[in-house]
Design an enzyme around this catalytic site. Sequence first.
Site, PDB file in Angstrom:
ATOM      1  N   PRO A  12       0.790  -1.226   0.000  1.00  0.00           N
ATOM      2  CA  PRO A  12       0.000   0.000   0.000  1.00  0.00           C
ATOM      3  C   PRO A  12       0.826   1.281   0.000  1.00  0.00           C
ATOM      4  CG  PRO A  12      -0.124  -1.097   2.126  1.00  0.00           C
ATOM      5  CD  PRO A  12       0.516  -2.061   1.174  1.00  0.00           C
ATOM      6  N   ASN A  13       0.321   2.237  -0.774  1.00  0.00           N
ATOM      7  CA  ASN A  13       0.851   3.605  -0.859  1.00  0.00           C
ATOM      8  C   ASN A  13       2.163   3.729  -1.631  1.00  0.00           C
ATOM      9  OD1 ASN A  13      -1.297   4.795   0.737  1.00  0.00           O
ATOM     10  ND2 ASN A  13      -0.403   3.708   2.468  1.00  0.00           N
ATOM     11  N   ARG A  20       4.289  11.030  -1.892  1.00  0.00           N
ATOM     12  CA  ARG A  20       4.190  10.771  -0.460  1.00  0.00           C
ATOM     13  C   ARG A  20       5.520  11.062   0.244  1.00  0.00           C
ATOM     14  NH1 ARG A  20       4.794   4.335   1.036  1.00  0.00           N
ATOM     15  NH2 ARG A  20       4.050   5.119   3.026  1.00  0.00           N
ATOM     16  N   TYR A  25      10.919   9.220   1.336  1.00  0.00           N
ATOM     17  CA  TYR A  25      10.988   8.277   0.213  1.00  0.00           C
ATOM     18  C   TYR A  25      11.592   8.876  -1.059  1.00  0.00           C
ATOM     19  CZ  TYR A  25       7.937   5.589   3.273  1.00  0.00           C
ATOM     20  OH  TYR A  25       7.432   4.904   4.344  1.00  0.00           O
ATOM     21  N   ASN A  76       7.773  -5.928  -0.823  1.00  0.00           N
ATOM     22  CA  ASN A  76       7.744  -4.775   0.078  1.00  0.00           C
ATOM     23  C   ASN A  76       6.295  -4.637   0.542  1.00  0.00           C
ATOM     24  OD1 ASN A  76       7.700  -2.384   1.438  1.00  0.00           O
ATOM     25  ND2 ASN A  76       8.873  -1.219  -0.074  1.00  0.00           N
ATOM     26  N   ALA A  79       3.143  -0.848   4.897  1.00  0.00           N
ATOM     27  CA  ALA A  79       2.678  -0.785   6.289  1.00  0.00           C
ATOM     28  C   ALA A  79       2.221  -2.146   6.817  1.00  0.00           C
ATOM     29  CB  ALA A  79       1.547   0.232   6.418  1.00  0.00           C
ATOM     30  N   GLU A 100      12.624  -9.632   1.558  1.00  0.00           N
ATOM     31  CA  GLU A 100      11.867  -8.449   1.984  1.00  0.00           C
ATOM     32  C   GLU A 100      12.707  -7.204   1.681  1.00  0.00           C
ATOM     33  OE1 GLU A 100      11.980  -8.200   6.239  1.00  0.00           O
ATOM     34  OE2 GLU A 100      10.359  -6.740   6.338  1.00  0.00           O
ATOM     35  N   HIS A 102      12.670  -2.846   1.963  1.00  0.00           N
ATOM     36  CA  HIS A 102      12.071  -1.565   2.356  1.00  0.00           C
ATOM     37  C   HIS A 102      12.959  -0.440   1.869  1.00  0.00           C
ATOM     38  CE1 HIS A 102       9.078  -3.494   4.834  1.00  0.00           C
ATOM     39  NE2 HIS A 102      10.037  -4.282   5.267  1.00  0.00           N
ATOM     40  N   ARG A 109      13.375   4.161  12.234  1.00  0.00           N
ATOM     41  CA  ARG A 109      12.209   5.061  12.245  1.00  0.00           C
ATOM     42  C   ARG A 109      11.396   4.849  13.530  1.00  0.00           C
ATOM     43  NH1 ARG A 109       9.289   4.797   6.571  1.00  0.00           N
ATOM     44  NH2 ARG A 109       8.181   6.534   7.568  1.00  0.00           N
TER      45      ARG A 109
HETATM   46  C1  DQA Z   1       8.179   0.943   3.690  1.00  0.00           C
HETATM   47  C2  DQA Z   1       8.309   1.183   5.203  1.00  0.00           C
HETATM   48  C3  DQA Z   1       6.978   1.001   5.903  1.00  0.00           C
HETATM   49  O1  DQA Z   1       7.114   1.236   7.299  1.00  0.00           O
HETATM   50  C4  DQA Z   1       5.957   1.991   5.363  1.00  0.00           C
HETATM   51  O2  DQA Z   1       4.692   1.766   5.948  1.00  0.00           O
HETATM   52  C5  DQA Z   1       5.876   1.972   3.885  1.00  0.00           C
HETATM   53  C6  DQA Z   1       7.100   1.835   3.077  1.00  0.00           C
HETATM   54  C7  DQA Z   1       9.500   1.241   2.953  1.00  0.00           C
HETATM   55  O3  DQA Z   1       9.607   0.796   1.804  1.00  0.00           O
HETATM   56  O4  DQA Z   1      10.374   1.920   3.483  1.00  0.00           O
HETATM   57  O5  DQA Z   1       4.802   2.184   3.307  1.00  0.00           O
HETATM   58  O6  DQA Z   1       7.853  -0.418   3.484  1.00  0.00           O
END
Ligand code: DQA
Length: 149
Positions: A12-13, A20, A25, A76, A79, A100, A102, A109
């Site tokens: 998501p997102n 964002r 990011y 990835n 959240a 995985e 990120h 964080r």
């Molecule tokens: C994320 C880190 C997560 O905590 C966050 O909710 C994201 C992006 C990252 O790629 O750094 O949406 O997965």
Amino acid sequence: MLNMKILVINGPNLNLLGLREPDVYGMATYDDLTSYIQKTANELDISVKIVQTNHEGDIVDHIQQAFGRFDAIILNPAAYTHTSIAILDALKAVPVPAVEVHLSDIYEREAFRHVSYPSAACVKSIVGKGFLGYGEALAFLKEYVSNIK
Ligand code: DQA
């Protein structure tokens, strides 16, 4: 191994990259990310499919459907990383190696981001390297999958 197939699942997102929280990011967009992944996969002679969804159950479906179709998964979960036992269980259920990734360093964080449920079922976790983390995951899996075949 010729024509290794890797499924990249973004949660998501991540479709809103560029818009964002650019301080976290960066300014590059989701299209920039998919272009980078595709280009790196081509260079490594890997065939890649990239999907993005905002829905937890869709991530579970993608993981389940990867069995028999893909040699490895790059994930990835965004959240859902910090909440989803369903994604962890899907990864445990399906014998397809997963890495995985990120973009940000979740361990540097907020405290609620320090827990990653899927990490327990992944052969590697790469955090805080931005887009390059996906490239590192592709290169790692190319080596990893050829060694287990
Ligand atoms: C994320 C880190 C997560 O905590 C966050 O909710 C994201 C992006 C990252 O790629 O750094 O949406 O997965």
